[in-house]
Design a protein around this motif. Structure first.
Motif, PDB file in Angstrom:
ATOM      1  N   GLN A 111     -16.619 -60.317 -45.402  1.00 43.41           N
ATOM      2  CA  GLN A 111     -15.791 -61.269 -46.131  1.00 43.41           C
ATOM      3  C   GLN A 111     -14.770 -60.584 -47.037  1.00 43.41           C
ATOM      4  OE1 GLN A 111     -19.060 -61.006 -46.340  1.00 43.41           O
ATOM      5  NE2 GLN A 111     -19.822 -61.042 -48.467  1.00 43.41           N
ATOM      6  N   GLU A 112     -14.979 -59.290 -47.348  1.00 38.39           N
ATOM      7  CA  GLU A 112     -14.007 -58.591 -48.187  1.00 38.39           C
ATOM      8  C   GLU A 112     -13.009 -57.800 -47.357  1.00 38.39           C
ATOM      9  OE1 GLU A 112     -16.066 -55.824 -50.698  1.00 38.39           O
ATOM     10  OE2 GLU A 112     -16.380 -54.378 -49.092  1.00 38.39           O
TER      11      GLU A 112
ATOM     12  N   VAL B 244       1.379 -64.554 -43.616  1.00 41.16           N
ATOM     13  CA  VAL B 244       0.716 -65.746 -43.092  1.00 41.16           C
ATOM     14  C   VAL B 244      -0.229 -65.354 -41.963  1.00 41.16           C
ATOM     15  CG1 VAL B 244       1.068 -68.081 -42.219  1.00 41.16           C
ATOM     16  CG2 VAL B 244       2.831 -67.015 -43.633  1.00 41.16           C
ATOM     17  N   TYR B 245      -1.445 -65.900 -42.000  1.00 43.51           N
ATOM     18  CA  TYR B 245      -2.474 -65.595 -41.001  1.00 43.51           C
ATOM     19  C   TYR B 245      -3.094 -66.880 -40.464  1.00 43.51           C
ATOM     20  CZ  TYR B 245      -2.428 -61.070 -43.455  1.00 43.51           C
ATOM     21  OH  TYR B 245      -2.063 -59.890 -44.043  1.00 43.51           O
ATOM     22  N   ARG B 246      -3.687 -66.760 -39.296  1.00 45.37           N
ATOM     23  CA  ARG B 246      -4.601 -67.781 -38.779  1.00 45.37           C
ATOM     24  C   ARG B 246      -6.011 -67.205 -38.805  1.00 45.37           C
ATOM     25  NH1 ARG B 246      -0.507 -69.018 -34.613  1.00 45.37           N
ATOM     26  NH2 ARG B 246       0.342 -71.091 -35.047  1.00 45.37           N
ATOM     27  N   GLU B 247      -6.983 -68.067 -39.010  1.00 35.79           N
ATOM     28  CA  GLU B 247      -8.369 -67.621 -38.941  1.00 35.79           C
ATOM     29  C   GLU B 247      -8.840 -67.636 -37.492  1.00 35.79           C
ATOM     30  OE1 GLU B 247     -11.034 -68.254 -42.781  1.00 35.79           O
ATOM     31  OE2 GLU B 247     -10.455 -70.152 -41.838  1.00 35.79           O
ATOM     32  N   ALA B 248      -9.665 -66.679 -37.154  1.00 36.99           N
ATOM     33  CA  ALA B 248     -10.282 -66.621 -35.826  1.00 36.99           C
ATOM     34  C   ALA B 248     -11.673 -66.025 -35.987  1.00 36.99           C
ATOM     35  CB  ALA B 248      -9.436 -65.764 -34.874  1.00 36.99           C
ATOM     36  N   GLU B 249     -12.468 -66.136 -34.931  1.00 29.29           N
ATOM     37  CA  GLU B 249     -13.829 -65.610 -34.980  1.00 29.29           C
ATOM     38  C   GLU B 249     -13.977 -64.469 -33.985  1.00 29.29           C
ATOM     39  OE1 GLU B 249     -17.764 -67.994 -35.693  1.00 29.29           O
ATOM     40  OE2 GLU B 249     -17.510 -67.793 -33.519  1.00 29.29           O
TER      41      GLU B 249
ATOM     42  N   ARG C 103     -15.521 -64.094 -39.431  1.00 35.84           N
ATOM     43  CA  ARG C 103     -14.231 -64.769 -39.518  1.00 35.84           C
ATOM     44  C   ARG C 103     -13.172 -63.736 -39.895  1.00 35.84           C
ATOM     45  NH1 ARG C 103     -13.751 -69.446 -37.167  1.00 35.84           N
ATOM     46  NH2 ARG C 103     -12.168 -70.144 -38.657  1.00 35.84           N
ATOM     47  N   VAL C 104     -12.192 -63.558 -39.026  1.00 38.05           N
ATOM     48  CA  VAL C 104     -11.146 -62.567 -39.264  1.00 38.05           C
ATOM     49  C   VAL C 104      -9.801 -63.262 -39.419  1.00 38.05           C
ATOM     50  CG1 VAL C 104     -12.408 -60.798 -37.998  1.00 38.05           C
ATOM     51  CG2 VAL C 104     -10.689 -62.194 -36.800  1.00 38.05           C
ATOM     52  N   LEU C 105      -8.815 -62.504 -39.902  1.00 43.08           N
ATOM     53  CA  LEU C 105      -7.465 -63.026 -40.090  1.00 43.08           C
ATOM     54  C   LEU C 105      -6.530 -62.392 -39.071  1.00 43.08           C
ATOM     55  CD1 LEU C 105      -7.208 -62.978 -43.993  1.00 43.08           C
ATOM     56  CD2 LEU C 105      -7.756 -64.911 -42.500  1.00 43.08           C
ATOM     57  N   VAL C 106      -5.806 -63.248 -38.351  1.00 45.53           N
ATOM     58  CA  VAL C 106      -4.868 -62.791 -37.319  1.00 45.53           C
ATOM     59  C   VAL C 106      -3.448 -63.100 -37.791  1.00 45.53           C
ATOM     60  CG1 VAL C 106      -4.154 -63.048 -34.921  1.00 45.53           C
ATOM     61  CG2 VAL C 106      -6.581 -63.271 -35.529  1.00 45.53           C
ATOM     62  N   PRO C 107      -2.584 -62.097 -37.931  1.00 39.99           N
ATOM     63  CA  PRO C 107      -1.223 -62.346 -38.439  1.00 39.99           C
ATOM     64  C   PRO C 107      -0.432 -63.279 -37.520  1.00 39.99           C
ATOM     65  CG  PRO C 107      -1.726 -59.986 -38.399  1.00 39.99           C
ATOM     66  CD  PRO C 107      -2.813 -60.667 -37.638  1.00 39.99           C
ATOM     67  N   ARG C 108       0.292 -64.198 -38.124  1.00 38.64           N
ATOM     68  CA  ARG C 108       1.236 -65.031 -37.370  1.00 38.64           C
ATOM     69  C   ARG C 108       2.549 -64.243 -37.291  1.00 38.64           C
ATOM     70  NH1 ARG C 108       2.023 -71.055 -39.054  1.00 38.64           N
ATOM     71  NH2 ARG C 108       3.249 -70.863 -37.139  1.00 38.64           N
TER      72      ARG C 108
END
Length: 596
Positions: free
Chosen positions: A486-487, A429-434, A353-358
């Motif tokens: 996760q870190e 702010v981020y959205r989660e993605a895989e 699970r990664v974080l993608v910037p909005r």
């Protein structure tokens, strides 16, 4: 929500990224912010009231654009003061280094090209506080900076490197310059003790600095500090408002120029880059076409597969550049699968699970609850003691109350916290993605990691994934870093990057994707063509859906507006700027302002 508050929000939102804003954008955002409570007539009346009060200053609208355009006295003043600070330091200092030091540098750096030697001599003899080094892509600015850094240190200067991006800051290390980001430098408290050394600041990739950043940077200089701005006016500009690097050149900053390209080892490609550096897009496209380097593939799926096949044919030293994040993600997925099929990447995957910037969210948007969505992840760079949110914490948006302008988040410790987003600054702010990563995958880091000395957009290759999913990545610099998924959630595939992310990189060959039927002029234009094609040493190939349209979309000249240039002398602020010896972007504009 009053009409006045809604219009203020719309003003601030648009001025964050443009010095000159369109009236229709102000009306649109004010109506949206009012949540249906305001009528269009009331919003227009409030805008007109501000025009009459000169809170909005009518600016010259771009050709063929309907409606009015505005700037503000504050933006005009920022530009005026920035230029004044540069001009007030001209011919006011002793030469940067003494003649004896210059002779030693000339002896020790005989390998410099004629263009580099001339630039070094001009900058080392400068008596100006602020100077510029303007270099076409691939002309060896880093090599030139190494000589300047050495000379300044021999003369007793403390040389400090700065850049608008962490990746560009890291590149300064190649010139032996300790560096940090411009944002981090500006965030430091004015109360911190200043260095007693004479300082030479080297601001690389200066075209990416906004007007507010440049103004604050120059304003905070010590009395003995000197500045060298390094950049290329034809490359990408700042995300935020203004084009101060180009504006300072137009206003007469002393500029040394590098125009002898040394990066491109292929004569045909070197000719293409030379055309692009002069804005000759038609001739550049013709040259690429003659060399059979433009591939027209109308169907999108076929085009992405063709890019992937070409990448897999020779992955080492190959980079794909695409204008927007959506196409970049799609290309990355296709190449990942193709690399697996050909055995370059393991088939056993580890889903992360990664974080993608909005990235569409502006700083002003972050103060408005409706711009958040349940499921968004937020990171607090400053935090709040009252709310129990610490700097560096992450939280998930659980609920949004647009009417009351409040969001509810679940914090790291499981607590539910409700607050008005206007109370917290420094929120990302981020959205989660895989993502499904495997051994051998190319990856890029999407945020800096100071603990591991990793810059935003650093590239690397996964060299090991243990059974628990712990990743070991070999950076392109040669170092290896290890972390738990996760870190370290700021990670993505690194086969394809956006044009903005590619700026400052060098690779053996580059594959450029340009989709003309979805081409936004803000993303697909002369700057994209120049930056993307000039990354490659030996090869550059373009993949497009329409070869004829390609010429037109790549020839668009899109730049940030200057408040002073577009004001046209209509405001008191512009008149004051001309009277006080402030900026004059061109002789014609000087006359227009002076006689308004």
């Amino acid at each position: 929500m009053t009409v006045r508050t809604a219009v203020t929000f719309a003003r601030d939102r648009n001025l964050e990224r443009e010095a000159v804003i369109e009236e229709r954008a102000v009306l649109r955002d004010a109506l949206q912010r009012s949540l249906g409570e305001a009528r269009i007539e009331d919003v227009k009346a409030e805008v007109e009231r501000r025009v009459q009060a000169e809170e909005f200053i009518t600016a010259q609208q771009a050709s063929a654009t309907p409606g009015r355009a505005f700037t503000t006295a504050a933006m005009i003043e920022l530009e005026r003061e920035t230029i004044h600070m540069m001009r007030s330091g001209q011919e006011r200092y002793r030469e940067l280094v003494a003649e004896e030091t210059r002779r030693g540098i000339a002896e020790d750096y005989r390998h410099l090209s004629d263009s580099q030697r001339t630039a070094v001599e001009q900058l080392l003899t400068s008596r100006d506080r602020v100077t510029a080094l303007e270099g076409t892509a691939g002309t060896g600015k880093t090599t030139t900076l190494a000589a300047i850094r050495d000379a300044a240190e021999r003369e007793g200067y403390e040389v400090q490197g700065l850049a608008p991006t962490s990746r560009a800051a890291h590149k300064l290390y190649d010139a032996g310059i300790e560096a940090s980001t411009l944002q981090r430098h500006l965030a430091q408290s004015d109360d911190e003790p200043r260095s007693e050394s004479r300082r030479l600041f080297v601001l690389d990739e200066s075209s990416l600095a906004s007007t507010k950043q440049m103004h604050t940077f120059l304003q905070r200089l010590g009395t003995e500090d000197r500045v060298l701005l390094v950049g290329d006016v034809r490359q990408h500009e700042a995300v935020d408002a203004g084009r101060p690097y180009q504006q300072l050149q137009e206003a007469g900053i002393a500029t040394a120029r590098l125009d002898e390209i040394v990066r491109q080892q292929n004569p045909g490609l070197k000719g293409v880059v030379e055309h692009l550096s002069r804005g000759e897009v038609d001739r550049a496209v013709e040259a690429l076409d003659r060399q059979s380097l433009i591939h027209e593939i109308p169907r999108r799926e076929d085009r992405l597969q063709a890019i992937a096949q070409e990448y897999v044919r020779d992955p080492n030293g190959t980079l794909v550049v695409s204008p927007d994040n959506r196409s970049r993600r799609d290309i990355n997925e296709v190449i990942h699968r193709s690399m697996q099929r050909e055995g370059h990447v393991d088939r056993e995957e580890h889903r992360v699970r990664v974080l993608v910037p909005r990235q569409e969210i502006t700083g002003t948007d972050r103060q408005w609850a409706e711009r958040y969505e349940p499921g968004d992840m937020v990171r607090y760079s400053k935090g709040s003691k009252a709310l129990g949110l610490n700097a560096g914490n992450y939280a998930r948006i659980e609920a949004v109350d647009a009417k009351e302008n409040r969001v509810t988040v679940s914090a790291d410790d499981g607590r539910g916290v409700t607050y008005d987003p206007r109370r917290l600054q420094g929120v990302t702010v981020y959205r989660e993605a895989e993502r499904a990563f495997a051994h051998g995958d190319r990856v890029q880091f999407t945020a800096p990691d100071r603990s591991r000395d990793v810059a935003n957009r650093d590239l690397g290759t996964i060299e090991h994934i243990d059974p628990n999913g712990r990743l070991q990545v070999r950076l392109d610099s040669g170092r290896s870093v290890t972390f738990e998924p996760q870190e370290r959630r700021h990670l993505d595939y690194g086969y394809a990057v956006t044009s903005h992310s590619s700026q400052g990189q060098t690779t053996d060959r580059v594959l450029v994707h340009v989709e003309t039927d979805r081409a936004s002029e803000k993303l697909v234009n002369r700057r994209l063509a120049y930056v993307a094609v000039s990354r490659g040493r030996y090869d550059a190939q373009l993949y497009t859906d329409d070869k004829e349209k390609l010429r037109r979309v790549l020839d668009r000249d899109v730049s940030h507006s200057s408040a002073l240039a577009r004001d046209g002398g209509q405001s008191k602020a512009a008149h004051s700027a001309a009277r006080d010896g402030g900026p004059a972007v061109s002789a014609a504009q000087t006359v227009a302002v002076a006689h308004s």
